[in-house]
Scaffold this motif. Structure first.
Motif, short mmCIF file in Angstrom:
data_model
loop_
_atom_site.label_atom_id
_atom_site.label_comp_id
_atom_site.label_asym_id
_atom_site.label_seq_id
_atom_site.Cartn_x
_atom_site.Cartn_y
_atom_site.Cartn_z
N ALA A 1 19.45 70.92 53.50
CA ALA A 1 20.55 70.68 54.45
C ALA A 1 20.65 69.21 54.83
CB ALA A 1 20.38 71.55 55.71
N VAL A 2 20.75 68.36 53.83
CA VAL A 2 20.78 66.91 54.05
C VAL A 2 22.21 66.48 54.35
CG1 VAL A 2 20.35 64.66 53.01
CG2 VAL A 2 18.80 66.56 52.55
N HIS A 3 22.39 65.75 55.47
CA HIS A 3 23.68 65.16 55.84
C HIS A 3 23.40 63.75 56.37
CE1 HIS A 3 25.80 68.98 55.39
NE2 HIS A 3 24.81 69.54 56.07
N THR A 4 23.92 62.74 55.69
CA THR A 4 23.65 61.36 56.08
C THR A 4 24.64 60.89 57.13
OG1 THR A 4 25.05 60.56 54.27
CG2 THR A 4 22.71 60.87 53.80
N MET A 5 24.41 59.69 57.65
CA MET A 5 25.30 59.11 58.67
C MET A 5 26.70 58.87 58.10
SD MET A 5 22.97 56.29 60.61
CE MET A 5 21.47 56.71 61.49
N GLU A 6 26.76 58.39 56.87
CA GLU A 6 28.06 58.08 56.27
C GLU A 6 28.86 59.35 56.00
OE1 GLU A 6 25.17 57.11 55.14
OE2 GLU A 6 25.11 54.95 55.52
N GLU A 7 28.16 60.44 55.71
CA GLU A 7 28.85 61.67 55.38
C GLU A 7 29.39 62.38 56.62
OE1 GLU A 7 27.65 66.06 53.57
OE2 GLU A 7 26.23 64.37 53.50
N PHE B 1 18.66 66.71 58.68
CA PHE B 1 17.97 67.31 57.53
C PHE B 1 16.98 68.34 58.04
CE2 PHE B 1 15.85 63.30 58.53
CZ PHE B 1 14.53 63.70 58.73
N CYS B 2 16.52 69.17 57.13
CA CYS B 2 15.60 70.27 57.43
C CYS B 2 14.38 70.14 56.54
CB CYS B 2 16.30 71.61 57.20
SG CYS B 2 15.22 73.04 57.36
N LEU B 3 13.19 70.25 57.13
CA LEU B 3 11.94 70.11 56.40
C LEU B 3 11.24 71.46 56.31
CD1 LEU B 3 10.55 66.84 58.04
CD2 LEU B 3 11.82 67.05 55.91
#
Length: 316
Positions: A141-147, A245-247
């Motif tokens: 579940a990765v989501h960056t600042m730009e996205e 994000f999720c670890l």
């Protein structure tokens, strides 16, 4: 030609002697001005104060080659002012020894290593060097600042507040992970690249045996009508900044990037197994279609239609 200057004018002025009776300038600190008499009194009252603990934590952030999540790594570098970014490392069996040498050369005590497999699976190694321990996570579940394009914003290099959910006190491995996260993500006090402000919060919460990371800005009203008094927390609001994000913890090792296994997640399923199960489900759907067609043909052969009496009516 211009007039020549006199010898007395060309001589350099002698430096003025310091007035012994003038008070000494106080020392400036991050919390204000401090008088030397106060420092002297503190040192006399506490003779062991000169040997106080100073946090010199440095984190090396690097990744493997052919990584697809480079923007997430750059977001983490911008959030951690006490980190050092290094070159990419080849993701092989000998990566542990290579990373330990790099960390020692860079003068760091911790490491965040982003490892990408098959151009789609992202793993995160969180290690204390050189003696350990180390943890391997699967990042989902990765989501960056730009996205995300969220509205929050905070000062770059400011110190974060770390908050943890109550689940971290439940088991021993969660307590160990909490201590590692505190040491790695907590910016040291009076670090030369950090700023003495707390204007954002790192939130680590456990849901379904996964660690979820969120970054929030502490928004305080500055208008004269809504000016907040000191200690008034009711007017503060949190605005999400990112990234998200999720670890998913896989294993905890006693050493740095390896060693004896201290904990293994019994609920972990690798992405390869998930993809294999999806392929089997798709293959099962195709097999069902083939069986249905075969059954239809067998039914038509066993139950033929009677000849139609009006079939040859218009042929004449």
């Amino acid at each position: 030609m211009g007039k020549k200057r006199k010898r007395s004018e060309t001589q350099t002025a002698e430096p003025t002697k310091k007035d012994e009776g003038a008070p000494e300038r106080p020392k400036r600190t991050l919390l204000g001005w401090k008088d030397k008499e106060e420092v002297k009194n503190q040192s006399e009252s506490n003779p062991d104060s000169s040997h106080f603990f100073r946090n010199k934590e440095k984190v090396m952030v690097t990744c493997s080659r052919r990584i697809n999540y480079r923007h997430l790594m750059l977001n983490m570098v911008s959030l951690l002012p006490h980190c050092k970014k290094d070159n990419k490392v080849e993701s092989r069996s000998s990566k542990g020894a290579t990373l330990n040498e790099l960390i020692e050369l860079r003068g760091c005590s911790s490491a965040l290593f982003f490892e990408c497999r098959k151009h789609q699976d992202l793993y995160l190694w969180m290690a204390k060097c050189p003696s350990g321990p180390s943890v391997k996570f699967l990042v989902n579940a990765v989501h960056t600042m730009e996205e995300l394009k969220l509205t929050g914003n905070h000062l770059k290099g400011s110190r974060p507040l770390l908050t943890f959910s109550g689940n971290f006190e439940k088991d021993a491995h969660w307590k160990l992970l909490k201590e590692m996260i505190t040491q790695i993500f907590g910016t040291p006090k009076e670090h030369r690249k950090s700023k003495p402000y707390h204007d954002h919060v790192f939130v680590f919460s456990i849901v379904d045996d996964h660690i979820w990371f969120r970054n929030y800005q502490i928004s305080v009203p500055h208008n004269e009508s809504d000016k907040m008094i000191r200690g008034g927390l009711d007017k503060m609001t949190l605005v999400e900044v990112g990234p998200r994000f999720c670890l998913n913890p896989i294993k905890i090792f006693a050493g740095s990037f390896g060693g004896p296994t201290l904990y293994e997640n019994p609920f972990y399923v690798s992405p390869n197994q998930i993809r294999a199960m999806e392929k089997r489900q798709k293959a099962g759907k195709y097999a069902k279609k083939v069986k249905a067609k075969t059954r239809r043909k067998m039914h038509e052969l066993s139950n033929p239609l009677e000849p139609d009496e009006f079939a040859d009516m218009w042929r004449e």
